[in-house]
Design a protein around this motif. Structure first.
Motif, mmCIF file in Angstrom:
data_model
loop_
_atom_site.group_PDB
_atom_site.id
_atom_site.type_symbol
_atom_site.label_atom_id
_atom_site.label_comp_id
_atom_site.label_asym_id
_atom_site.label_seq_id
_atom_site.Cartn_x
_atom_site.Cartn_y
_atom_site.Cartn_z
ATOM 1 N N VAL A 132 -0.079 -1.638 86.989
ATOM 2 C CA VAL A 132 -0.557 -0.290 87.298
ATOM 3 C C VAL A 132 -0.322 -0.038 88.784
ATOM 4 N N MET A 133 0.231 1.121 89.109
ATOM 5 C CA MET A 133 0.534 1.456 90.501
ATOM 6 C C MET A 133 -0.722 1.400 91.369
ATOM 7 N N ARG A 134 -0.580 0.761 92.511
ATOM 8 C CA ARG A 134 -1.627 0.785 93.527
ATOM 9 C C ARG A 134 -1.194 1.668 94.683
ATOM 10 N N THR A 135 -0.050 1.339 95.285
ATOM 11 C CA THR A 135 0.453 2.106 96.417
ATOM 12 C C THR A 135 1.875 2.577 96.133
ATOM 13 N N VAL A 136 2.215 3.732 96.704
ATOM 14 C CA VAL A 136 3.542 4.321 96.515
ATOM 15 C C VAL A 136 4.057 4.765 97.879
ATOM 16 N N GLY A 137 5.257 4.355 98.194
ATOM 17 C CA GLY A 137 5.909 4.776 99.431
ATOM 18 C C GLY A 137 7.408 4.812 99.216
ATOM 19 N N GLY A 138 8.136 4.730 100.307
ATOM 20 C CA GLY A 138 9.584 4.731 100.212
ATOM 21 C C GLY A 138 10.203 3.943 101.349
ATOM 22 N N MET A 139 11.346 3.336 101.083
ATOM 23 C CA MET A 139 12.174 2.765 102.145
ATOM 24 C C MET A 139 13.057 3.895 102.625
ATOM 25 N N GLN A 140 12.765 4.407 103.814
ATOM 26 C CA GLN A 140 13.381 5.643 104.269
ATOM 27 C C GLN A 140 13.986 5.483 105.658
ATOM 28 N N ILE A 141 14.625 6.545 106.120
ATOM 29 C CA ILE A 141 15.198 6.578 107.466
ATOM 30 C C ILE A 141 14.142 7.083 108.443
ATOM 31 N N GLY A 142 13.957 6.336 109.539
ATOM 32 C CA GLY A 142 13.152 6.799 110.659
ATOM 33 C C GLY A 142 14.035 6.852 111.894
ATOM 34 N N TYR A 143 13.881 7.895 112.724
ATOM 35 C CA TYR A 143 14.752 8.006 113.894
ATOM 36 C C TYR A 143 13.979 8.554 115.092
ATOM 37 N N ASN A 144 14.488 8.218 116.273
ATOM 38 C CA ASN A 144 13.860 8.594 117.536
ATOM 39 C C ASN A 144 14.174 10.060 117.857
ATOM 40 N N THR A 145 13.122 10.861 117.995
ATOM 41 C CA THR A 145 13.317 12.296 118.237
ATOM 42 C C THR A 145 13.606 12.627 119.697
ATOM 43 N N GLU A 146 13.520 11.642 120.586
ATOM 44 C CA GLU A 146 13.965 11.867 121.966
ATOM 45 C C GLU A 146 15.472 11.666 122.081
ATOM 46 N N VAL A 147 16.027 10.912 121.146
ATOM 47 C CA VAL A 147 17.485 10.721 121.107
ATOM 48 C C VAL A 147 18.140 11.814 120.273
ATOM 49 N N PHE A 148 17.564 12.102 119.134
ATOM 50 C CA PHE A 148 18.086 13.134 118.225
ATOM 51 C C PHE A 148 17.050 14.258 118.179
ATOM 52 N N LYS A 149 17.321 15.290 118.962
ATOM 53 C CA LYS A 149 16.327 16.339 119.193
ATOM 54 C C LYS A 149 16.524 17.523 118.251
ATOM 55 N N ASP A 150 15.500 18.370 118.215
ATOM 56 C CA ASP A 150 15.557 19.658 117.513
ATOM 57 C C ASP A 150 15.907 19.506 116.036
ATOM 58 N N GLY A 151 15.395 18.453 115.429
ATOM 59 C CA GLY A 151 15.619 18.262 114.003
ATOM 60 C C GLY A 151 17.039 17.910 113.630
ATOM 61 N N LYS A 152 17.826 17.422 114.599
ATOM 62 C CA LYS A 152 19.241 17.129 114.344
ATOM 63 C C LYS A 152 19.489 15.633 114.158
ATOM 64 N N GLY A 153 18.514 14.933 113.643
ATOM 65 C CA GLY A 153 18.668 13.516 113.387
ATOM 66 C C GLY A 153 19.307 13.250 112.039
ATOM 67 N N PRO A 154 19.518 12.005 111.720
ATOM 68 C CA PRO A 154 20.121 11.647 110.434
ATOM 69 C C PRO A 154 19.189 11.998 109.274
ATOM 70 N N ARG A 155 19.757 12.547 108.207
ATOM 71 C CA ARG A 155 18.969 12.914 107.036
ATOM 72 C C ARG A 155 19.275 12.031 105.833
ATOM 73 N N THR A 156 20.513 11.595 105.725
ATOM 74 C CA THR A 156 20.958 10.851 104.548
ATOM 75 C C THR A 156 21.473 9.481 104.961
ATOM 76 N N TRP A 157 21.707 8.626 103.963
ATOM 77 C CA TRP A 157 22.267 7.304 104.271
ATOM 78 C C TRP A 157 23.704 7.435 104.780
ATOM 79 N N ALA A 158 24.423 8.476 104.365
ATOM 80 C CA ALA A 158 25.754 8.722 104.937
ATOM 81 C C ALA A 158 25.639 8.989 106.435
ATOM 82 N N ASP A 159 24.599 9.720 106.839
ATOM 83 C CA ASP A 159 24.352 9.943 108.267
ATOM 84 C C ASP A 159 24.020 8.632 108.975
#
Length: 359
Positions: A132-159
């Motif tokens: 039975v499920m206890r916790t649910v999350g995801g293995m996702q992309i996290g990125y530094n917003t001081e390097v990639f500003k204004d929402g222009k960071g990587p969105r997909t694994w291709a990115d």
């Protein structure tokens, strides 16, 4: 109880404090065993489970809940040893989806029809034949917003693989289920459709990984290390546990995440064969989902992971809801692996991973 439970007496006291105030348990509680041993990984998540779920269960049912802090690989080693000796001491263990396949001979089947609260209040797939499920999350992309500003960071694994458009050092896991998490991300980056991922084309996946390998600055081995690499700016982006990454966002670390192509990461509660308190174990699994969603909110706020409750996400404001795995915006985006194939091929996957990483 054996000595390995002794260090957890402090946690046990927290759980029993409310239960000790009970006079006589109700008729349904009287049918349950008076003790329940739950294996967890300790730390923050155990503390949150005690506060949100173990103590309320003890108060409601008159059952002493005993947390046993143990890392998952050690847990399974103990379960296997106790299964051989006939001296099982865990009632509920922590399992990943492939564990439910690979270790099912060690687990008690679960009749979901006997867990009405899970069926009524859980997300799709909250109850399975062995967990039975206890916790649910995801293995996702996290990125530094001081390097990639204004929402222009990587969105997909291709990115994530595009080092020309998104330059800088990356992080990838060398822990947990990395032997299939990372190849899945590589295949998605190479254009494979989510419904065509399995069986995994490992030659194609590792060919794609060869291209990214020079940009991997850190192969992180724990959630703490994952977080430290982002705090210290050792990497500009990483694959990471959603709970760990969202905790950093909540702590005002300059970080953003993407749920596009995130790989579903679920922790299950399972009952080992020979569990000494099986009635209490089943009662707890259903009780977990019988609590009002507000109780689940407290847990989610504490650990930044969702539970399998289908009614919790809507209680959060929109900006916070957007970071939850079970929200309507994210849940259907999650990549759900073929766990049967993974469970049946796990050793081969691990051998291939170790050979590639060690080159």
């Amino acid at each position: 109880m054996m000595n390995w439970l002794d260090p957890r007496k402090g946690a046990r006291a927290l759980v029993l404090g409310g239960a000790a105030l009970l006079g006589a348990a109700g008729a349904s509680a009287q049918a349950l065993e008076k003790e329940l041993v739950i294996a967890t990984t300790g730390g923050l998540i155990e503390k949150a489970l005690v506060q949100s779920f173990y103590t309320p269960f003890s108060k409601a049912k008159g059952v002493d809940v005993i947390p046993a802090a143990i890392e998952v690989p050690d847990q399974w080693a103990k379960v296997q040893a106790m299964s051989r000796s006939g001296g099982m001491e865990f009632d509920i263990v922590t399992a990943t989806p492939p564990d439910l396949v690979q270790k099912k001979d060690l687990l008690q089947p679960i009749d979901c029809s006997k867990l009405p609260s899970v069926t009524a209040n859980g997300v799709k797939g909250a109850c399975t034949p062995y967990g039975v499920m206890r916790t649910v999350g995801g293995m996702q992309i996290g990125y530094n917003t001081e390097v990639f500003k204004d929402g222009k960071g990587p969105r997909t694994w291709a990115d994530f693989w595009d080092t020309a458009k998104f330059p800088g050092p990356r992080g990838l896991p060398d822990t947990g289920d990395r032997e299939w998490w990372v190849p899945v991300a590589a295949l998605l980056a190479d254009g494979v459709a989510p419904d065509k991922l399995f069986p995994l084309d490992l030659d194609r996946a590792y060919k794609k990984l060869d291209k990214l390998r020079p940009s991997i600055a850190v192969w992180w081995k724990s959630g703490d290390q994952l977080q430290q690499t982002m705090r210290s700016k050792e990497v500009v982006m990483t694959m990471g546990y959603s709970g760990r990454l969202i905790s950093l966002i909540n702590a005002k670390v300059p970080l953003a995440v993407s749920w596009d192509g995130a790989i579903r990461d679920v922790g299950y509660m399972a009952i080992p064969k020979g569990a000494p308190h099986p009635k209490a174990a089943m009662a707890y699994l259903d009780f977990f989902y019988s609590l009002p969603p507000e109780q689940h909110v407290k847990f989610v706020d504490a650990v930044s992971y969702d539970t399998g409750s289908a009614k919790t996400a809507n209680l959060f404001p929109p900006e916070r809801r957007a970071m939850l795995a079970t929200s309507a915006e994210n849940f259907d985006k999650l990549i759900v692996a073929d766990y049967e194939w993974i469970g049946n091929n796990r050793q081969m996957l691990r051998d291939r991973w170790i050979a590639w990483l060690g080159r």
